[in-house]
Design a protein around this motif. Structure first.
Motif, PDB file in Angstrom:
ATOM      1  N   THR A 163       0.954  -1.172   0.119  1.00 34.25           N
ATOM      2  CA  THR A 163       0.059   0.022  -0.009  1.00 34.25           C
ATOM      3  C   THR A 163       0.805   1.222  -0.094  1.00 34.25           C
ATOM      4  O   THR A 163       0.578   2.354  -0.646  1.00 34.25           O
ATOM      5  N   GLU A 222      -3.401  -4.749  -6.747  1.00 35.92           N
ATOM      6  CA  GLU A 222      -4.456  -4.372  -6.018  1.00 35.92           C
ATOM      7  C   GLU A 222      -5.423  -5.016  -5.505  1.00 35.92           C
ATOM      8  O   GLU A 222      -5.888  -5.299  -4.373  1.00 35.92           O
ATOM      9  N   GLN A 223      -5.737  -5.716  -6.294  1.00 33.41           N
ATOM     10  CA  GLN A 223      -7.065  -6.841  -6.262  1.00 33.41           C
ATOM     11  C   GLN A 223      -6.674  -7.874  -5.429  1.00 33.41           C
ATOM     12  O   GLN A 223      -7.500  -8.233  -4.474  1.00 33.41           O
ATOM     13  N   ARG A 226      -5.848  -7.570  -1.463  1.00 37.65           N
ATOM     14  CA  ARG A 226      -7.113  -7.516  -0.595  1.00 37.65           C
ATOM     15  C   ARG A 226      -7.464  -8.960   0.224  1.00 37.65           C
ATOM     16  O   ARG A 226      -7.779  -8.870   1.220  1.00 37.65           O
ATOM     17  N   ARG A 227      -6.891  -9.839  -0.125  1.00 35.09           N
ATOM     18  CA  ARG A 227      -6.750 -11.352   0.527  1.00 35.09           C
ATOM     19  C   ARG A 227      -5.783 -11.215   1.813  1.00 35.09           C
ATOM     20  O   ARG A 227      -6.280 -12.039   2.828  1.00 35.09           O
ATOM     21  N   LEU A 229      -5.992  -8.834   3.795  1.00 39.21           N
ATOM     22  CA  LEU A 229      -6.780  -8.238   4.585  1.00 39.21           C
ATOM     23  C   LEU A 229      -7.416  -9.132   5.654  1.00 39.21           C
ATOM     24  O   LEU A 229      -7.803  -8.650   6.629  1.00 39.21           O
TER      25      LEU A 229
END
Length: 467
Positions: A163, A222-223, A226-227, A229
């Motif tokens: 990020t 980016e996609q 998210r895993r 998180l």
């Protein structure tokens, strides 16, 4: 108890196996010292981002355990303060366990527990090593296991690095490539396929391809990231949450989300989380794909800038350092070469991560330290490498419009545009004649009697490149 040896002062620290001599100045304790002696392997340690993540976890755990009434408030507040010092890097030099260590990262987890416990003892007015005041297992590690905390630390540190470091670097590269695409859109050049002359295109079109390739890789990262998180803090040793208050997990994860500003949340299934470092494997695969894209761009730039007299020389790279210890005046594409080396390293890191990821057995993957090191290493070198490549190479590149135009006009593949007028076979003969006589296709076509009106219509180089 502090005692003096021939070399340095030591104190006696204890763990479940007995007494261990630890440097008196150290904040770590017996288990860390055992690991330091057992694993004198590489001199490589897990990086500051990982240590920061460990501090974030210990802080959140202490807050959650305090708020549900499981941890004494005074002890908890001292642990929180000590953990915050770890988060800010104050005690990075106290994390001394080699990357190649006991499976799952037990030693790494205890390194954090011992440093924070000993620092908390000091904050409460005690001495380092006084486990009756703050205990590394009973208090700092309360409601936790290595098996969930190390896995969670991987996800936190990787997500923060992606990020805050990698994605901004990729956006910067994407923006600068798009800027070159716009700036160089009017410049006509010869395309090349199989490293042979092809139909004309615009230099800006070529660079728009690079920019969009980077954009697509960024969007996939980016996609998939998210895993990361989904964090199973509170799953504890095998996913059952043994010894944890029923509200602990949700409170601790919420605190991590609040502190990092990232939307971490509980996973769908704690057992799946503890058993499989799948998110780390998946994001590493996306980093490998990014490396493949960056290698293509770096290699193309090396080709396009080759020369200056005997290569393509269609673009000129900034001269950032002398290129040879023996050939005066030589300037090499050093930033592109650096980018290539980074990408090769990323491929190796990904192989390690995927291989280690496949080593999960029953309720745990015990290869997490090497997964953590390689995943964070590839994120770091991609982020810093892309930034340097962009700032010191892409931004300062200049186009050689005259050379580009010359190659476009001399390309025998320009004859392709005459296919609708004279057919493929005659166009092929024209291309051969053009090459044999060292003429442009236009010159050779003129000699065959094709009218100037048709030549202007069919051999408009700008028109050939589309819109």
């Amino acid at each position: 108890m502090v005692m003096t040896t021939m070399d340095t002062k030591v104190r006696i620290s204890k763990d479940s196996l007995g007494e261990v001599k630890v440097p008196a100045s150290a904040y770590y304790g017996a288990q860390t010292e055992r690991a330091r002696q057992n694993f004198p392997i590489s001199g490589l340690y897990l990086p500051p981002r990982f240590i920061r993540a460990q501090g974030i976890i210990k802080r959140a755990a202490a807050i959650a355990n305090r708020d549900v009434g499981e941890l004494d408030r005074e002890k908890a507040n001292a642990i929180i303060q000590a953990a915050e010092e770890v988060i800010h890097g104050k005690w990075n030099d106290q994390f001394v366990v080699d990357v190649y260590q006991a499976g799952a990262g037990t030693s790494q987890n205890m390194n954090a527990n011992e440093v924070i416990a000993n620092r908390a003892c000091e904050l409460l007015g005690g001495e380092r090593g006084d486990t009756s005041l703050v205990h590394p297992n009973d208090h700092v590690n309360m409601a936790q296991s290595t098996n969930d905390t190390i896995h969670v630390a991987i996800n936190i540190s990787a997500m923060e690095a992606i990020t805050h470091d990698l994605l901004p670097s990729l956006r910067h590269l994407e923006d600068e490539l798009n800027e070159k695409a716009k700036q160089w859109d009017p410049i006509i050049k010869s395309g090349r396929t199989h490293l042979q002359d092809a139909v004309p295109m615009r230099l800006g079109q070529e660079f728009s391809g690079y920019a969009t390739a980077v954009q697509m890789r960024r969007e996939m990262i980016e996609q998939v990231s998210r895993r990361l998180l989904l964090i199973g803090l509170g799953g504890n040793a095998v996913g059952t949450g043994i010894n944890a208050h029923p509200e602990y997990s949700e409170r601790a994860i919420a605190e991590i989300a609040k502190f990092t500003g990232l939307p971490f949340q509980k996973p769908r299934n704690f057992f799946t989380f503890v058993q499989n470092p799948d998110a780390a494997v998946e994001i590493s695969g996306q980093l490998r794909a990014l490396a493949v894209t960056l290698m293509k761009i770096a290699n193309d730039i090396r080709l396009l800038a080759s020369g200056p007299r005997t290569g393509f020389a269609e673009i000129q790279l900034p001269a950032v350092q002398p290129g040879s210890s023996i050939m005066p005046g030589k300037v090499n594409p050093v930033l592109a070469e650096m980018m290539n080396m980074i990408c090769y390293q990323v491929l190796g890191c990904d192989m390690t991560v995927s291989s280690a990821g496949s080593a999960s057995q029953l309720e745990l993957n015990v290869m997490m330290p090497v997964i953590a090191y390689n995943l964070l290493h590839e994120i770091n070198i991609l982020a810093t490498g892309v930034r340097a490549f962009t700032d010191r190479c892409i931004v300062g590149m200049e186009a050689n419009e005259e050379r580009c135009r010359y190659y476009a006009e001399m390309s025998t593949s320009v004859a392709t545009a005459l296919n609708p007028l004279i057919g493929y076979d005659k166009a092929a003969e024209l291309a051969k004649q053009s090459f044999r006589e060292n003429k442009t296709v236009r010159e050779a076509a003129r000699e065959t009697g094709i009218s100037e009106q048709d030549l202007d219509k069919y051999l408009d180089l700008r028109e050939m490149t589309g819109h």
